[in-house]
Write a protein that holds these residues in place. Sequence first.
Motif, PDB file in Angstrom:
ATOM      1  N   ASN A   1       0.644  -1.090   0.095  1.00  0.00           N
ATOM      2  CA  ASN A   1      -0.106  -0.049  -0.060  1.00  0.00           C
ATOM      3  C   ASN A   1       0.880   1.389   0.054  1.00  0.00           C
ATOM      4  O   ASN A   1       1.790   1.122   0.647  1.00  0.00           O
ATOM      5  N   THR A   2       0.446   2.126  -0.710  1.00  0.00           N
ATOM      6  CA  THR A   2       0.976   3.596  -0.727  1.00  0.00           C
ATOM      7  C   THR A   2       0.194   4.638   0.311  1.00  0.00           C
ATOM      8  O   THR A   2       0.891   5.832   0.382  1.00  0.00           O
ATOM      9  N   ASP A   3      -0.647   4.203   0.617  1.00  0.00           N
ATOM     10  CA  ASP A   3      -1.570   5.272   1.544  1.00  0.00           C
ATOM     11  C   ASP A   3      -1.942   4.223   2.785  1.00  0.00           C
ATOM     12  O   ASP A   3      -1.910   2.957   2.679  1.00  0.00           O
TER      13      ASP A   3
ATOM     14  N   SER B   1      -8.185  -6.387   3.189  1.00  0.00           N
ATOM     15  CA  SER B   1      -8.109  -4.877   3.845  1.00  0.00           C
ATOM     16  C   SER B   1      -8.304  -3.778   2.515  1.00  0.00           C
ATOM     17  O   SER B   1      -8.374  -3.895   1.507  1.00  0.00           O
ATOM     18  N   SER B   2      -8.784  -2.424   3.236  1.00  0.00           N
ATOM     19  CA  SER B   2      -9.209  -1.448   2.262  1.00  0.00           C
ATOM     20  C   SER B   2      -8.257  -0.446   2.676  1.00  0.00           C
ATOM     21  O   SER B   2      -7.677  -0.136   3.790  1.00  0.00           O
ATOM     22  N   SER B   3      -7.602   0.412   1.753  1.00  0.00           N
ATOM     23  CA  SER B   3      -6.833   1.476   2.096  1.00  0.00           C
ATOM     24  C   SER B   3      -7.252   2.776   1.339  1.00  0.00           C
ATOM     25  O   SER B   3      -7.859   2.814   0.322  1.00  0.00           O
ATOM     26  N   ASP B   4      -6.473   3.786   1.854  1.00  0.00           N
ATOM     27  CA  ASP B   4      -6.807   5.200   1.100  1.00  0.00           C
ATOM     28  C   ASP B   4      -6.274   5.495  -0.168  1.00  0.00           C
ATOM     29  O   ASP B   4      -6.452   6.247  -0.950  1.00  0.00           O
ATOM     30  N   ASP B   5      -5.431   4.159  -0.556  1.00  0.00           N
ATOM     31  CA  ASP B   5      -4.932   4.440  -1.883  1.00  0.00           C
ATOM     32  C   ASP B   5      -5.725   3.609  -2.843  1.00  0.00           C
ATOM     33  O   ASP B   5      -5.661   3.356  -4.263  1.00  0.00           O
ATOM     34  N   ASP B   6      -7.062   3.343  -2.478  1.00  0.00           N
ATOM     35  CA  ASP B   6      -8.132   2.600  -3.384  1.00  0.00           C
ATOM     36  C   ASP B   6      -7.859   1.377  -3.731  1.00  0.00           C
ATOM     37  O   ASP B   6      -8.508   0.710  -4.441  1.00  0.00           O
ATOM     38  N   GLN B   7      -7.049   0.682  -2.988  1.00  0.00           N
ATOM     39  CA  GLN B   7      -6.788  -0.790  -3.054  1.00  0.00           C
ATOM     40  C   GLN B   7      -7.548  -1.607  -2.157  1.00  0.00           C
ATOM     41  O   GLN B   7      -7.656  -1.489  -0.934  1.00  0.00           O
TER      42      GLN B   7
ATOM     43  N   VAL C   1      -7.617  -6.090  -5.687  1.00  0.00           N
ATOM     44  CA  VAL C   1      -8.466  -5.422  -6.560  1.00  0.00           C
ATOM     45  C   VAL C   1      -8.742  -3.854  -6.466  1.00  0.00           C
ATOM     46  O   VAL C   1      -8.499  -3.573  -5.083  1.00  0.00           O
ATOM     47  N   ASN C   2      -8.720  -3.182  -7.245  1.00  0.00           N
ATOM     48  CA  ASN C   2      -8.708  -1.702  -7.276  1.00  0.00           C
ATOM     49  C   ASN C   2     -10.183  -1.195  -7.191  1.00  0.00           C
ATOM     50  O   ASN C   2     -10.913  -1.475  -8.027  1.00  0.00           O
ATOM     51  N   SER C   3     -10.369  -0.010  -6.584  1.00  0.00           N
ATOM     52  CA  SER C   3     -11.392   0.491  -6.731  1.00  0.00           C
ATOM     53  C   SER C   3     -11.353   2.132  -6.896  1.00  0.00           C
ATOM     54  O   SER C   3     -11.549   2.947  -5.882  1.00  0.00           O
ATOM     55  N   LYS C   4     -10.520   2.522  -8.020  1.00  0.00           N
ATOM     56  CA  LYS C   4     -10.093   3.512  -8.179  1.00  0.00           C
ATOM     57  C   LYS C   4     -11.459   4.753  -8.215  1.00  0.00           C
ATOM     58  O   LYS C   4     -11.333   5.858  -8.138  1.00  0.00           O
ATOM     59  N   LYS C   5     -12.444   4.272  -8.839  1.00  0.00           N
ATOM     60  CA  LYS C   5     -13.621   5.051  -9.233  1.00  0.00           C
ATOM     61  C   LYS C   5     -14.405   5.455  -7.993  1.00  0.00           C
ATOM     62  O   LYS C   5     -14.674   7.003  -7.735  1.00  0.00           O
ATOM     63  N   TYR C   6     -14.706   4.764  -6.894  1.00  0.00           N
ATOM     64  CA  TYR C   6     -15.405   5.011  -5.664  1.00  0.00           C
ATOM     65  C   TYR C   6     -14.516   5.140  -4.571  1.00  0.00           C
ATOM     66  O   TYR C   6     -14.816   5.563  -3.707  1.00  0.00           O
ATOM     67  N   GLY C   7     -13.405   4.583  -4.629  1.00  0.00           N
ATOM     68  CA  GLY C   7     -12.444   4.840  -3.191  1.00  0.00           C
ATOM     69  C   GLY C   7     -13.252   3.512  -2.565  1.00  0.00           C
ATOM     70  O   GLY C   7     -14.064   3.048  -2.980  1.00  0.00           O
ATOM     71  N   VAL C   8     -12.330   3.387  -1.405  1.00  0.00           N
ATOM     72  CA  VAL C   8     -12.767   1.997  -0.536  1.00  0.00           C
ATOM     73  C   VAL C   8     -12.503   2.468   0.960  1.00  0.00           C
ATOM     74  O   VAL C   8     -11.406   2.842   1.480  1.00  0.00           O
ATOM     75  N   ASP C   9     -13.400   2.133   1.831  1.00  0.00           N
ATOM     76  CA  ASP C   9     -13.190   2.090   3.340  1.00  0.00           C
ATOM     77  C   ASP C   9     -14.291   1.024   3.857  1.00  0.00           C
ATOM     78  O   ASP C   9     -15.010   0.642   3.340  1.00  0.00           O
ATOM     79  N   LEU C  10     -13.762   0.643   5.268  1.00  0.00           N
ATOM     80  CA  LEU C  10     -14.701  -0.141   5.742  1.00  0.00           C
ATOM     81  C   LEU C  10     -15.168  -1.305   5.571  1.00  0.00           C
ATOM     82  O   LEU C  10     -16.194  -1.710   5.164  1.00  0.00           O
ATOM     83  N   ILE C  11     -14.417  -2.112   4.648  1.00  0.00           N
ATOM     84  CA  ILE C  11     -14.280  -3.258   3.975  1.00  0.00           C
ATOM     85  C   ILE C  11     -14.561  -4.331   4.768  1.00  0.00           C
ATOM     86  O   ILE C  11     -13.881  -4.556   5.888  1.00  0.00           O
ATOM     87  N   HIS C  12     -15.757  -5.395   4.370  1.00  0.00           N
ATOM     88  CA  HIS C  12     -16.100  -6.409   5.294  1.00  0.00           C
ATOM     89  C   HIS C  12     -16.435  -7.772   4.345  1.00  0.00           C
ATOM     90  O   HIS C  12     -17.098  -7.381   3.321  1.00  0.00           O
ATOM     91  N   PHE C  13     -16.009  -8.775   4.571  1.00  0.00           N
ATOM     92  CA  PHE C  13     -16.387 -10.165   4.107  1.00  0.00           C
ATOM     93  C   PHE C  13     -17.800 -10.138   4.320  1.00  0.00           C
ATOM     94  O   PHE C  13     -18.177  -9.881   5.536  1.00  0.00           O
ATOM     95  N   THR C  14     -18.571 -10.640   3.501  1.00  0.00           N
ATOM     96  CA  THR C  14     -20.081 -11.171   3.501  1.00  0.00           C
ATOM     97  C   THR C  14     -19.817 -12.918   3.845  1.00  0.00           C
ATOM     98  O   THR C  14     -18.521 -13.188   3.999  1.00  0.00           O
TER      99      THR C  14
END
Length: 322
Positions: free
Chosen positions: A23-25, A41-47, A62-75
Amino acid sequence: MMKMKLVDNVVRSFRVAKVFRENTDKINNLDFAANGENLISSSDDDQIIIYDCEKGVQKRTVNSKKYGVDLIHFTHAKNAAIHSSTKIDDTIRYLSLHDNKYIRYFPGHTKKVVTLCMSPVDDSFLSGSMDRTLRLWDLRSPNCQGLMHLSGRPVAAFDPEGLIFAAGVNSESLKLYDLRSFDKGPFTTFKLSQEKECDWTGVKFSPDGKTLLVSTNGSIIRLVDAFTGQPLQTFTGHLNNKGIALEASYSPDSQFVFSGSTDGRLHVWNAENGYKLCVLNADHTGPVQCVQFNPKYMMLASACTNMAFWLPNMDEVAAGPM
């Protein structure tokens, strides 16, 4: 992985076994799968990064460049996750990790989502936002199943049976709701003394369901009796001079409480008597915002910009108490 009992000298012996620097952020959230085999894991670098806990390797990104990502959880499906967004809007997104496609969107929140948790037993989940609402959802429907208007910033958590949930409001009261009749309001409310110099940023039930752990963006963590609301312990001594939401977590047996700090170290307390057991030194280059114990294996994960996997040092354990 061998069977071991989590006792004081085992916890004190934990050492960093592997550090990942992909991660870079800063890593903003992490979550173990219920079977303990994977970590996401989710991070502020959208990964979004998935790790194999048994092999100690990174499985995929997995990248989420368009929406960003936080608070990730497995279902409960092993190849899917939910997460909040940091760009465009405050919609919650349900992602297939297998083919990196979104299965469903959950719109409704109008400000930043600050709490997100999956039910331990089924497809329902809770989200809370700076818009002062708490929403109950089902993964199978894009429509919110329940909506609660609150008087302040919410934090929320399901109990281990998935029958009730706790909502912390305004950094001073904990409200307990029965999932089957939450629209009737809380069945009990615990009023705690208002935090003066910090805000509540998280709440968790202990794995045995007997206590609630309230984390803050200050250098204080509170432990409360889940049945009476009686304050049991206040954990302090970890550094948080940056006003960061530092995660606090239980060990799977509910005996120990772990927290990161802004100086890159991990602090461990005995949940029953409140004593600090040890401070674990890591190679963290920044504040440790995330720390969790694997639910099935003798393993700990902590994160700043880097992800660290911790294991007990068997030589130290064999040598007996220091």
